[in-house]
Design a protein around this motif. Structure first.
Motif, PDB file in Angstrom:
ATOM      1  N   VAL A   1       0.765  -1.235   0.157  1.00 21.72           N
ATOM      2  CA  VAL A   1       0.057   0.104  -0.026  1.00 21.72           C
ATOM      3  C   VAL A   1       0.857   1.396  -0.197  1.00 21.72           C
ATOM      4  O   VAL A   1       0.200   2.072  -0.216  1.00 21.72           O
ATOM      5  CB  VAL A   1      -0.920   0.120   1.290  1.00 21.72           C
ATOM      6  CG1 VAL A   1      -1.761  -1.073   0.918  1.00 21.72           C
ATOM      7  CG2 VAL A   1      -0.028  -0.189   2.355  1.00 21.72           C
TER       8      VAL A   1
ATOM      9  N   SER B   1       2.638   2.690  -2.194  1.00 17.33           N
ATOM     10  CA  SER B   1       2.713   3.499  -3.383  1.00 17.33           C
ATOM     11  C   SER B   1       1.391   4.523  -3.646  1.00 17.33           C
ATOM     12  O   SER B   1       1.476   5.529  -3.828  1.00 17.33           O
ATOM     13  CB  SER B   1       2.873   2.754  -4.565  1.00 17.33           C
ATOM     14  OG  SER B   1       1.896   1.837  -4.722  1.00 17.33           O
ATOM     15  N   TYR B   2       0.379   3.877  -2.756  1.00 19.29           N
ATOM     16  CA  TYR B   2      -0.987   4.438  -2.792  1.00 19.29           C
ATOM     17  C   TYR B   2      -0.680   5.708  -1.690  1.00 19.29           C
ATOM     18  O   TYR B   2      -1.167   6.665  -1.898  1.00 19.29           O
ATOM     19  CB  TYR B   2      -2.023   3.411  -2.308  1.00 19.29           C
ATOM     20  CG  TYR B   2      -3.400   4.134  -2.227  1.00 19.29           C
ATOM     21  CD1 TYR B   2      -4.002   4.754  -3.250  1.00 19.29           C
ATOM     22  CD2 TYR B   2      -3.831   4.150  -0.786  1.00 19.29           C
ATOM     23  CE1 TYR B   2      -5.285   5.519  -2.779  1.00 19.29           C
ATOM     24  CE2 TYR B   2      -5.094   4.991  -0.387  1.00 19.29           C
ATOM     25  CZ  TYR B   2      -5.686   5.509  -1.348  1.00 19.29           C
ATOM     26  OH  TYR B   2      -6.767   6.118  -1.176  1.00 19.29           O
TER      27      TYR B   2
ATOM     28  N   THR C   1       0.686   8.735  -2.315  1.00 23.15           N
ATOM     29  CA  THR C   1      -0.085   9.835  -3.460  1.00 23.15           C
ATOM     30  C   THR C   1      -1.123  10.526  -2.433  1.00 23.15           C
ATOM     31  O   THR C   1      -1.739  11.751  -3.069  1.00 23.15           O
ATOM     32  CB  THR C   1      -0.873   9.049  -4.375  1.00 23.15           C
ATOM     33  OG1 THR C   1      -1.718   8.155  -3.847  1.00 23.15           O
ATOM     34  CG2 THR C   1       0.270   8.310  -5.214  1.00 23.15           C
ATOM     35  N   ILE C   2      -1.336  10.147  -1.270  1.00 22.19           N
ATOM     36  CA  ILE C   2      -2.358  10.994  -0.509  1.00 22.19           C
ATOM     37  C   ILE C   2      -1.788  12.159  -0.090  1.00 22.19           C
ATOM     38  O   ILE C   2      -0.795  12.198   0.756  1.00 22.19           O
ATOM     39  CB  ILE C   2      -2.851  10.132   0.533  1.00 22.19           C
ATOM     40  CG1 ILE C   2      -3.570   8.834   0.151  1.00 22.19           C
ATOM     41  CG2 ILE C   2      -3.960  10.851   1.466  1.00 22.19           C
ATOM     42  CD1 ILE C   2      -4.269   7.866   1.024  1.00 22.19           C
TER      43      ILE C   2
END
Length: 230
Positions: A65, A67-68, A71-72
């Protein structure tokens, strides 16, 4: 199974994961050494082992998780703030009456190791995930191989901290620097920093100054209180 073991691509990927983890584990070793330096020798060994094994397990899951999460917006800013506080806290001397709360000190050190390393490892796991090419088992094996290296580095730093207390300050300052780098990489600040390139250097330096400045200030206020109680 034999075909897998004879696959040169797998061994190359495993070698890459181990090398990446070694190169990126310097700050991990610093955190472990800082968090455990005030524990009795037996508890130091146990905290080393528990903290390091927990890091490997959590980082393996975090890879899926990371990489996700990166991006937040503001995730890395929050992580940077948390890392600043951990760095400051590590400079504050603990109560001398350690026997009354030895268990709290032990699990507190383990908690500090895990939280700080997870925060600092968000970027690190992306490099290892790329080398693993989606093979979670390979990633796990690669990190397990590096456990003895992290533990050895932490133990060596612990001995150096006992002889040269300035290393504690430098280690805490390193956490402040990493916190500043994390803030620079946050998606929410990218546009702003693109128009002010000096912040790429200024924020990490500011992180060092915040950790050492506030850490020393709080330590100086607590030291007289501990001396009075003694």
């Amino acid at each position: 199974m034999l075909a897998t073991l004879s696959d040169s691509t797998m061994w190359v990927a495993l070698f890459q994961i181990v090398i990446i983890n070694i190169l990126l584990s310097g700050d991990n070793a610093v955190i472990i050494a800082l968090a455990c330096r005030s524990l009795p020798p037996k508890d130091q060994r146990n905290a080393f082992l528990i903290g390091t094994v927990a890091i490997v397990l959590l980082m393996t899951g975090l890879t899926a998780v990371a990489s996700y999460l990166l991006t937040i917006p503001y995730v890395e800013v929050v992580g940077a703030i948390l890392l600043l506080w951990i760095g400051i806290k590590l400079l504050i001397p603990e109560d001398e009456d350690a026997e009354l709360n030895a268990s709290d000190n032990f699990w507190g050190a383990v908690k500090t190791i895990i939280i700080a390393d997870i925060v600092m490892s968000l970027d690190n796991v992306l490099g290892m995930a790329g080398a693993a090419n989606g093979h979670m088992g390979l990633l796990f094996v690669g990190m397990v191989i590096t456990i003895p290296l992290i533990l050895f580095g932490s133990a060596m730093l612990m001995r150096l901290m006992e002889r040269f207390p300035i290393i504690v300050t430098l280690g805490a300052g390193l956490l402040g620097y990493v916190a500043g780098e994390m803030a620079v990489e946050d998606p929410a600040l990218k546009g702003f920093i693109a128009n002010a390139h000096y912040l790429e250097i200024a924020l990490p330096i500011l992180g060092v100054l915040i950790v050492i400045g506030f850490g020393k200030l709080l330590a100086s206020r607590q030291t007289p209180a501990l001396s009075t109680e003694a």
